[in-house]
Structures are given as C-alpha cells and as structure tokens.
Design an enzyme around this catalytic site. Structure first.
Site, PDB file in Angstrom:
ATOM      1  N   SER A  10       0.822  -1.262   0.015  1.00 60.35           N
ATOM      2  CA  SER A  10       0.058   0.021  -0.032  1.00 60.35           C
ATOM      3  C   SER A  10       0.985   1.326  -0.099  1.00 60.35           C
ATOM      4  CB  SER A  10      -0.795   0.006   1.128  1.00 60.35           C
ATOM      5  OG  SER A  10      -1.479   1.377   1.457  1.00 60.35           O
ATOM      6  N   ASP A  37      -4.652   3.831  -2.104  1.00 61.46           N
ATOM      7  CA  ASP A  37      -5.732   4.129  -1.067  1.00 61.46           C
ATOM      8  C   ASP A  37      -6.202   5.588  -1.347  1.00 61.46           C
ATOM      9  OD1 ASP A  37      -6.013   1.591   0.780  1.00 61.46           O
ATOM     10  OD2 ASP A  37      -4.042   2.356   0.939  1.00 61.46           O
ATOM     11  N   HIS A  68      -8.561   1.272  -4.141  1.00 57.62           N
ATOM     12  CA  HIS A  68      -9.310   1.183  -2.984  1.00 57.62           C
ATOM     13  C   HIS A  68      -9.924   2.375  -2.625  1.00 57.62           C
ATOM     14  CE1 HIS A  68      -9.576   0.366   1.711  1.00 57.62           C
ATOM     15  NE2 HIS A  68     -10.751   0.383   1.088  1.00 57.62           N
ATOM     16  N   MET A  70     -11.958   5.097  -0.833  1.00 58.15           N
ATOM     17  CA  MET A  70     -12.660   5.207   0.443  1.00 58.15           C
ATOM     18  C   MET A  70     -13.038   6.618   0.466  1.00 58.15           C
ATOM     19  SD  MET A  70      -9.707   3.507   3.020  1.00 58.15           S
ATOM     20  CE  MET A  70      -8.619   3.819   1.691  1.00 58.15           C
ATOM     21  N   MET A 139     -11.360  -5.561   5.577  1.00 57.65           N
ATOM     22  CA  MET A 139     -10.638  -4.459   6.616  1.00 57.65           C
ATOM     23  C   MET A 139     -10.411  -5.149   7.877  1.00 57.65           C
ATOM     24  SD  MET A 139     -10.077  -1.843   4.644  1.00 57.65           S
ATOM     25  CE  MET A 139      -9.076  -1.022   5.634  1.00 57.65           C
TER      26      MET A 139
HETATM   27  C1  DX5 Z   1      -6.168   1.888   5.585  1.00 58.77           C
HETATM   28  C2  DX5 Z   1      -5.712   1.584   4.003  1.00 58.77           C
HETATM   29  C3  DX5 Z   1      -4.575   0.519   4.301  1.00 58.77           C
HETATM   30  C4  DX5 Z   1      -3.371   1.000   4.694  1.00 58.77           C
HETATM   31  C5  DX5 Z   1      -2.838  -0.370   5.638  1.00 58.77           C
HETATM   32  O1  DX5 Z   1      -7.314   2.544   5.427  1.00 58.77           O
HETATM   33  O2  DX5 Z   1      -7.067   0.861   3.323  1.00 58.77           O
HETATM   34  O3  DX5 Z   1      -4.318   0.076   2.683  1.00 58.77           O
HETATM   35  O4  DX5 Z   1      -2.283   1.325   3.926  1.00 58.77           O
HETATM   36  O5  DX5 Z   1      -1.822   0.097   6.273  1.00 58.77           O
HETATM   37  P1  DX5 Z   1      -0.905  -1.009   7.170  1.00 58.77           P
HETATM   38  O6  DX5 Z   1      -0.503  -2.147   6.482  1.00 58.77           O
HETATM   39  O7  DX5 Z   1       0.235  -0.173   7.596  1.00 58.77           O
HETATM   40  O8  DX5 Z   1      -1.981  -1.380   8.307  1.00 58.77           O
HETATM   41 ZN    ZN Z   2      -6.496  -0.042   1.323  1.00 60.49          ZN
END
Ligand code: DX5
Ligand code: ZN
Length: 219
Positions: A10, A37, A68, A70, A139
C-alpha cells in the site's frame, strides 16, 4: 484458492515525494499488485489523492493498480479512475445506495470490481452480488490510516467469506487490508485469505524485497 500468495504493498506508507520511484522499487522487490488508497476526508477521516496521481503512476509499473476507494459517493468518480489506469476498483457498500449498480458500472468499464467490508460490515452484505465481484476485501483495521493494530475479530469473517466464495465456485480474490505483517499473515492465510495488502510492513522497512519475502515466508 491461488497457490501464489498475492502481496499488494500500500502506497499510503510510501514516500509521497517519490511515488514513482517507490512503485518501481516495490515491483522490483517482488510485489504482485500496487494498492492505492483513495480517501476523501468525509467517508474516512483522512485525505490522500485522486485520479491524477493514479494516472501519473500508471507509466511506472506493469503491475495491476489496485485502487481502494474510501470516498462517498464513489459513483461519480468510477469513470475517472478507470480512465486514469486503475485495473481494479474496490468500493465500500456504505459509499452509495446501489452497490449492485456500482459494481456493474466498474465491470462495464472493463475493470475488476471489488467490495470492501469494514470491521462492522457483515458478510451478508455481499452474498447477493457475488456474480459481480472479482475481489472481496476485508478490513482488519478501521479504514483511514496506516500503521494501526490488527483486528483479530475479523478472522472468523474471513473464514466465512472463504466458505461463501468456495461454495459459489467463482474466481474471487479474498484480500485483507490493515495490520498485515509477518506475525499476522499466518492466521490470515489459515482463515482462507489469498491476497494481502501491506503498507507499513513493506514501506516502513528499508529493504522492500526482504520485507515482502518475510510476509511470504511467514504465510
Ligand atoms: C487503511 C488502508 C490500508 C493501509 C494499511 O485505510 O486501506 O491500505 O495502507 O496500512 P498498514 O498495512 O500499515 O496497516
Ligand atoms: Zn487500502
């Protein structure tokens, strides 16, 4: 289930001043997908980037760009992310009133369609759209930030989704996002995950190849 574990670093944890280089580096280090993200400061309490950044990164890698979203609403932006070069577009059911229609739109744009389940979102929310999804993402943190602690409460949900996917006979990736590390990966794989997003556990390390290999090795 895939025999090859898909690792999707990510970019949220990457150096935003050098995103192109970071993408090239994780591709060389053995990443399978690049996870992007997109946050709007409304659906989640953080803001990142939009289609312009996806478009700018497109020439830097041959790997699938796993976007992704959001953001709410997501529908008005699906075409823009498709045109920017996204290969996968994943949305949250809470981001709009018509999940089925949104997934149809992503598919009609020629992209793989994903649905993302927040920690409190039930498995049942996607059971009647399995014919329209290529990716189901669970998630294992609340969306919005990297580096949060892994929610083990989601493991039975992952196992339930594995059963639902297998029973459907469809080719659907079961992807996990949040708190993925070499320590949490084994339980995720045991529950039936085949695709792991990792932000901090990759970009937070100095050697990306070693970091990716550590997650693969643990799984
Ligand atoms: C959080 C994101 C993730 C994030 C995960 O809202 O969707 O993709 O980057 O980060 P880590 O791997 O550090 O938990
Ligand atoms: Zn994500």
């Amino acid at each position: 289930m895939n025999t090859h574990l898909i690792i999707a670093p990510s970019l949220l944890a990457a150096d935003f001043a050098r995103l192109g280089e970071e993408v090239r580096d994780v591709e060389a280090a053995g990443a399978d997908w690049i996870h992007l993200d997109v946050m709007d400061g409304h659906f989640v309490p953080n803001i990142t980037f939009g289609p312009l950044v996806v478009k700018a990164l497109r020439p830097h890698t041959k790997l699938p760009l796993d976007v992704h979203l959001m953001i709410a609403p997501a529908d008005p932006y699906l075409d823009a992310f498709a045109e920017a070069g996204a290969d996968h577009i994943s949305i949250h059911p809470e981001a709009g009133p018509h999940l089925h229609r949104s997934l149809q739109r992503i598919r009609s744009l020629g992209k793989k369609a994903g649905v993302v389940l927040n920690p409190a979102t039930p498995v049942e929310s996607i059971l009647w759209v399995l014919d329209l999804v290529d990716i189901i993402m669970v998630m294992t943190v609340n969306p919005g930030f990297g580096g949060q602690s892994f929610l083990a409460s989601q493991l039975p949900k992952i196992a339930a989704l594995r059963r639902a996917i297998d029973a459907s006979g469809r080719e659907i990736a079961l992807q996990i996002d949040g708190g993925v590390t070499p320590d949490t990966a084994p339980a995720l794989i045991a529950a039936g995950a085949d695709t792991l997003v990792a932000g901090t556990a990759v970009f937070g390390r100095t050697d990306y190849a070693t970091a990716i290999a550590a997650i693969r090795g643990a799984a």
